[in-house]
Motif scaffolding. Structure first.
Motif, PDB file in Angstrom:
ATOM      1  N   ASP A   1      35.913  40.017  28.116  1.00 54.19           N
ATOM      2  CA  ASP A   1      36.139  38.236  27.559  1.00 54.19           C
ATOM      3  C   ASP A   1      36.997  37.944  27.235  1.00 54.19           C
ATOM      4  N   CYS A   2      38.288  38.408  26.882  1.00 51.83           N
ATOM      5  CA  CYS A   2      39.739  37.833  26.682  1.00 51.83           C
ATOM      6  C   CYS A   2      41.403  38.288  26.208  1.00 51.83           C
ATOM      7  N   ASP A   3      41.541  37.753  26.116  1.00 49.98           N
ATOM      8  CA  ASP A   3      43.368  38.644  25.299  1.00 49.98           C
ATOM      9  C   ASP A   3      43.751  38.226  24.504  1.00 49.98           C
ATOM     10  N   GLY A   4      45.074  38.266  23.631  1.00 48.57           N
ATOM     11  CA  GLY A   4      44.844  38.025  21.622  1.00 48.57           C
ATOM     12  C   GLY A   4      45.187  36.854  22.059  1.00 48.57           C
ATOM     13  N   VAL A   5      45.985  36.012  23.212  1.00 49.02           N
ATOM     14  CA  VAL A   5      46.456  34.731  23.471  1.00 49.02           C
ATOM     15  C   VAL A   5      45.481  34.040  23.220  1.00 49.02           C
ATOM     16  N   ASP A   6      44.507  33.348  24.361  1.00 45.45           N
ATOM     17  CA  ASP A   6      43.504  32.791  24.206  1.00 45.45           C
ATOM     18  C   ASP A   6      42.572  33.017  25.716  1.00 45.45           C
ATOM     19  N   ASP A   7      41.337  33.004  26.218  1.00 46.95           N
ATOM     20  CA  ASP A   7      40.244  32.688  26.588  1.00 46.95           C
ATOM     21  C   ASP A   7      40.516  31.811  27.724  1.00 46.95           C
ATOM     22  N   THR A   8      41.604  31.567  28.098  1.00 49.47           N
ATOM     23  CA  THR A   8      41.780  30.953  29.245  1.00 49.47           C
ATOM     24  C   THR A   8      41.825  31.712  31.320  1.00 49.47           C
ATOM     25  N   GLU A   9      41.915  33.130  30.253  1.00 46.08           N
ATOM     26  CA  GLU A   9      42.209  34.026  32.025  1.00 46.08           C
ATOM     27  C   GLU A   9      41.286  34.973  32.105  1.00 46.08           C
ATOM     28  N   ASP A  10      41.030  35.038  32.863  1.00 47.80           N
ATOM     29  CA  ASP A  10      39.523  36.570  33.069  1.00 47.80           C
ATOM     30  C   ASP A  10      40.149  37.973  33.287  1.00 47.80           C
ATOM     31  N   TYR A  11      39.503  38.733  32.387  1.00 49.68           N
ATOM     32  CA  TYR A  11      39.873  40.252  32.820  1.00 49.68           C
ATOM     33  C   TYR A  11      38.643  40.393  33.263  1.00 49.68           C
ATOM     34  N   ARG A  12      39.266  41.587  34.268  1.00 48.12           N
ATOM     35  CA  ARG A  12      37.616  42.467  34.857  1.00 48.12           C
ATOM     36  C   ARG A  12      38.318  43.373  35.729  1.00 48.12           C
ATOM     37  N   ILE A  13      37.480  44.608  35.557  1.00 46.32           N
ATOM     38  CA  ILE A  13      37.727  45.799  35.530  1.00 46.32           C
ATOM     39  C   ILE A  13      36.870  46.024  36.819  1.00 46.32           C
ATOM     40  N   ARG A  14      37.567  46.075  38.284  1.00 49.02           N
ATOM     41  CA  ARG A  14      36.754  46.867  39.385  1.00 49.02           C
ATOM     42  C   ARG A  14      37.088  47.954  39.753  1.00 49.02           C
ATOM     43  N   VAL A  15      36.370  48.633  40.521  1.00 53.92           N
ATOM     44  CA  VAL A  15      35.515  50.342  40.216  1.00 53.92           C
ATOM     45  C   VAL A  15      34.679  50.454  41.775  1.00 53.92           C
ATOM     46  N   ALA A  16      35.770  50.998  42.936  1.00 53.25           N
ATOM     47  CA  ALA A  16      35.137  51.607  43.720  1.00 53.25           C
ATOM     48  C   ALA A  16      34.914  53.200  43.980  1.00 53.25           C
ATOM     49  N   VAL A  17      34.015  53.233  44.319  1.00 56.11           N
ATOM     50  CA  VAL A  17      33.313  55.433  43.615  1.00 56.11           C
ATOM     51  C   VAL A  17      33.720  55.594  45.441  1.00 56.11           C
ATOM     52  N   ARG A  18      34.531  56.533  45.706  1.00 60.00           N
ATOM     53  CA  ARG A  18      34.191  57.340  47.053  1.00 60.00           C
ATOM     54  C   ARG A  18      33.634  58.726  47.559  1.00 60.00           C
ATOM     55  N   LYS A  19      32.659  59.148  47.956  1.00 64.16           N
ATOM     56  CA  LYS A  19      32.211  60.411  47.728  1.00 64.16           C
ATOM     57  C   LYS A  19      32.447  60.848  48.616  1.00 64.16           C
ATOM     58  N   ARG A  20      32.754  62.261  48.939  1.00 68.88           N
ATOM     59  CA  ARG A  20      33.115  63.066  50.539  1.00 68.88           C
ATOM     60  C   ARG A  20      33.138  64.806  50.086  1.00 68.88           C
ATOM     61  N   ALA A  21      31.998  65.448  50.459  1.00 69.17           N
ATOM     62  CA  ALA A  21      31.903  66.505  50.680  1.00 69.17           C
ATOM     63  C   ALA A  21      31.835  67.066  48.696  1.00 69.17           C
ATOM     64  N   THR A  22      32.840  67.426  48.488  1.00 64.50           N
ATOM     65  CA  THR A  22      32.822  68.054  47.253  1.00 64.50           C
ATOM     66  C   THR A  22      34.217  67.356  46.539  1.00 64.50           C
ATOM     67  N   ARG A  23      33.983  65.923  46.860  1.00 57.33           N
ATOM     68  CA  ARG A  23      35.983  65.558  46.110  1.00 57.33           C
ATOM     69  C   ARG A  23      35.510  63.827  46.215  1.00 57.33           C
ATOM     70  N   ILE A  24      35.450  63.660  45.186  1.00 57.70           N
ATOM     71  CA  ILE A  24      35.197  62.360  44.634  1.00 57.70           C
ATOM     72  C   ILE A  24      36.849  61.226  44.472  1.00 57.70           C
ATOM     73  N   GLU A  25      36.267  59.958  45.120  1.00 54.06           N
ATOM     74  CA  GLU A  25      37.638  58.434  44.856  1.00 54.06           C
ATOM     75  C   GLU A  25      37.257  58.747  43.939  1.00 54.06           C
ATOM     76  N   VAL A  26      38.543  58.006  42.334  1.00 58.03           N
ATOM     77  CA  VAL A  26      37.458  56.745  41.694  1.00 58.03           C
ATOM     78  C   VAL A  26      38.874  55.566  42.144  1.00 58.03           C
ATOM     79  N   ASP A  27      38.547  54.950  42.765  1.00 63.11           N
ATOM     80  CA  ASP A  27      39.130  53.616  42.055  1.00 63.11           C
ATOM     81  C   ASP A  27      39.471  52.080  42.224  1.00 63.11           C
ATOM     82  N   PHE A  28      40.648  51.860  41.252  1.00 61.99           N
ATOM     83  CA  PHE A  28      40.444  50.498  40.511  1.00 61.99           C
ATOM     84  C   PHE A  28      41.507  49.419  41.064  1.00 61.99           C
ATOM     85  N   SER A  29      41.701  49.604  42.232  1.00 57.25           N
ATOM     86  CA  SER A  29      42.197  48.109  43.128  1.00 57.25           C
ATOM     87  C   SER A  29      41.045  47.190  42.591  1.00 57.25           C
TER      88      SER A  29
END
Length: 651
Positions: free
Chosen positions: A272-300
């Motif tokens: 929703d916001c931080d403790g300063v004000d609500d003018t800045e949007d914060y979003r967590i973005r994740v890309a999940v890539r799975k190949r064979a028995t490995r999985i990559e979790v990318d928060f770029s």
């Protein structure tokens, strides 16, 4: 464990395929001994936890179970963690790296028998300043054979706010006392300068001091149990079992991932916001890539670190990734370091999830940790199909109040009178529970009697809210509504960050749970108490402190106005005020129109769903009055069949 890839299939060579000789060569003992010792590690960490729980003075430890115990292998075995207690898994998970970071910085060669090493710097250990990590090396024949560890929340660690719970702290200097790795005990004796620096900076030392002594006693117990294990089974077997348990964790994760088709999936969550004000949007973005028995979790692509203390560290992010993967792919067995072996995490520096000091202040890491879990559950919902988990309430809903008694004595109510108890989301196995901690907490509910004894508060109401749960073939958990009467003037610290979007999302065709909020109801002009009821009309006379609120009805609404919860000078109550917490509700699993009408009838009888809600959300027609004759309710089968045909056609 070894993995072999053969064309389009994955072949996993399992530990169970080893013959007895191969197993003994790899793990230094036979299978039976490894099984016994693996369970003994679990026994060890639980007994350490119980010793602290039964001796703690702090309500956060005693009632909330805000602690975690682990056992770690020595440096020669890479600090592997084969066992974690059933406490706060967010605190157990970070010790996988925190113990290694702490010991390596201090120097394993500088440790001796009877030592206790401590640290609480979030950038070294994860979590927040109040979570103090205690590490005790276990020596055998003059060498470190293991570590027993206890990560325990301290009621206060200094800083600008009693108890520490505030979203508005903007740098590490406001946050509280930071302890780099140092000895608390040397050869079983207190290190005076360490104790002094702590108690020169914290409030409520009369509680912290005995609790820290009890922590040291718990570590003594853990050391004794490890040494007893070595004496009975031998050092080779103990170390081999540590490897075995972690190898099994890695094997279970790899085997489960091998069954999942390769693919790329994406998810996000809004803060929703931080403790300063609500003018800045914060979003967590994740890309999940799975190949064979490995999985990559990318928060770029995740938002930059926040301007106040709502950030998390890389260690918290890693822990949340492990929790999500364990929920979805390895729900049985203990959380251990082996489950990360086939997991790659991409996490740029300086984000909301990887904050850097001094301005990337970390305290409310637990809110981001739950948002990480939500983003991953969203991302993988389609990939895992029926195994998807619906969203829970998305916030720990922690509430802290503080003030001063008439005699000048300060008081703090920490993690007791908010929405700490609330709903889960549904899954393929059934309806969700309504009275739980968050997905990542696994704590226990504070007793009403203990709250009212320790704080100037009276719990007036704690109950589910009707028609709030996400509908589905299996219903989500309902919102919990809690009204607390405060008998003295108080300042309240809120921690909720998940109202702008629906945290309790549905999966596999299920619906989302309703949103919550926080309200204050002051006394009458003459000071008399006027407790609100739970009718929709009751909200109108309260002052909204947090949530997305309809300005006309003062109820939560998707199209309402966001109430910024961290306004300067706000969130203060006068004597005889009532503070109301309404949690977000959990999401549903599966098509609501396929829910057994008799289950809907039970929900109406029990107050989770109204007669109107049964028709609206489930196309089930209930006849009778749930208030005056709950056992006389019936399902009108012909009307239900007709209503469901109409609803299906409209879909």
């Amino acid at each position: 464990m070894s993995i072999a890839i053969e064309k389009d299939s994955v072949r996993v060579e399992l530990i169970r395929d080893l013959n007895e000789s191969e197993f003994a060569d790899r793990y230094g003992c036979d299978r039976y001994t490894a099984t016994v010792l693996g369970n003994r590690f679990d026994y060890l960490v639980e007994h350490m936890s119980v010793r602290l729980l039964t001796g703690a003075f702090s309500p956060v430890l005693r009632d909330f179970y805000d602690l975690a115990c682990t056992v770690s292998a020595p440096p020669t075995l890479g600090y592997q963690v084969p066992a974690a207690s059933n406490g706060i898994v967010l605190m157990a998970g970070t010790t996988i790296d925190a113990v290694a970071n702490t010991v390596e910085e201090f120097g394993a060669e500088n440790l001796g028998p009877g030592d206790v090493l401590i640290s609480n710097d979030p950038y070294r250990t994860g979590n927040h300043n109040n979570d103090l990590l205690f590490v005790r090396p276990v020596f055998h024949d003059g060498k470190i054979a293991a570590f027993v560890n206890l990560n325990a929340h301290q009621l206060d660690m200094g800083g600008t706010v009693p108890g520490g719970f505030s979203a508005s702290k903007q740098n590490v200097y406001e946050n509280g006392l930071v302890l780099s790795p140092r000895l608390l005990m040397r050869a079983g004796q207190p290190v005076a300068e360490s104790w002094n620096v702590i108690f020169d900076n914290v409030r409520m030392a009369e509680i912290l001091y005995p609790d820290m002594l009890t922590v040291c006693s718990s570590l003594d117990l853990g050391e004794r149990l490890v040494l007893e294990s070595i004496e009975r089974y031998g050092l080779a077997a103990v170390h081999g079992t540590m490897k075995y348990v972690c190898d099994m964790g890695a094997e279970r994760m790899a085997t489960s991932l091998a069954e999942l088709p390769d693919g790329d999936w994406y998810g996000s969550e809004q803060i929703d916001c931080d403790g300063v004000d609500d003018t800045e949007d914060y979003r967590i973005r994740v890309a999940v890539r799975k190949r064979a028995t490995r999985i990559e979790v990318d928060f770029s692509g995740t938002s930059r670190q926040a301007r106040s203390s709502i950030n998390a560290t890389a260690w918290d992010t890693k822990t949340s990734v492990g929790i999500a993967l364990k929920y979805l792919f390895d729900p049985h067995g203990r959380f251990n370091s082996g489950l990360y072996r086939d997991v790659d995490i991409v996490l740029p520096e300086g984000t909301l999830l990887s904050a850097l000091p001094p301005d990337g202040c970390v305290f409310m890491y637990f809110e981001q940790s739950q948002a990480i879990l939500g983003a991953l559950l969203r991302a993988l919902a389609d990939a895992v199909g029926p195994a998807a988990l619906a969203g829970d309430r998305g916030s720990a809903d922690l509430h802290t109040a503080f003030g001063t008694h008439a005699d000048g004595t300060p008081w703090v109510s920490a993690l007791q009178c908010g929405g700490e108890i609330g709903p889960y989301g549904a899954n393929q196995f059934g309806d969700a529970d309504t009275q739980c901690m968050a997905y990542e907490a696994n704590g226990v509910a504070p007793a009403i009697e203990a709250i009212e004894k320790d704080s100037p508060a009276v719990i007036m109401r704690h109950e589910p809210r009707i028609d709030s749960a996400g509908p589905g073939h299996f219903r989500g958990g309902a919102s919990m509504i809690r009204d607390t009467l405060w008998l003295e003037d108080a300042t309240h610290s809120l921690t909720e960050l998940r109202y702008k979007s629906s945290a309790g999302f549905g999966v596999h065709g299920g619906g989302a749970g309703q949103r919550g909020g926080i309200w204050s109801f002051g006394p009458r002009d003459d000071g008399a108490i006027t407790p609100p009821d739970t009718s929709p009309e009751s909200f109108a006379r309260g002052e909204a402190w947090a949530g997305v609120i309809d300005p006309t009805t003062n109820l939560p609404s998707e199209q309402g106005q966001f109430i910024y919860p961290f306004r300067a000078g706000a969130n203060r109550s006068i004597v005889n005020s009532v503070i109301r917490y309404l949690t977000n509700a959990g999401g549903g699993w599966g098509d609501p129109l396929s829910r057994d009408p008799n289950k809907v009838l039970v929900d109406v009888r029990d107050g989770y769903v109204s007669v109107a809600g049964a028709a609206r959300d489930y196309a089930v027609v209930i006849v009778g009055d749930p208030d005056t004759d709950p056992e006389g309710l019936t399902v009108d089968e012909s009307a239900t069949a007709a209503l469901r045909r109409t609803a299906t056609a409209e879909d």
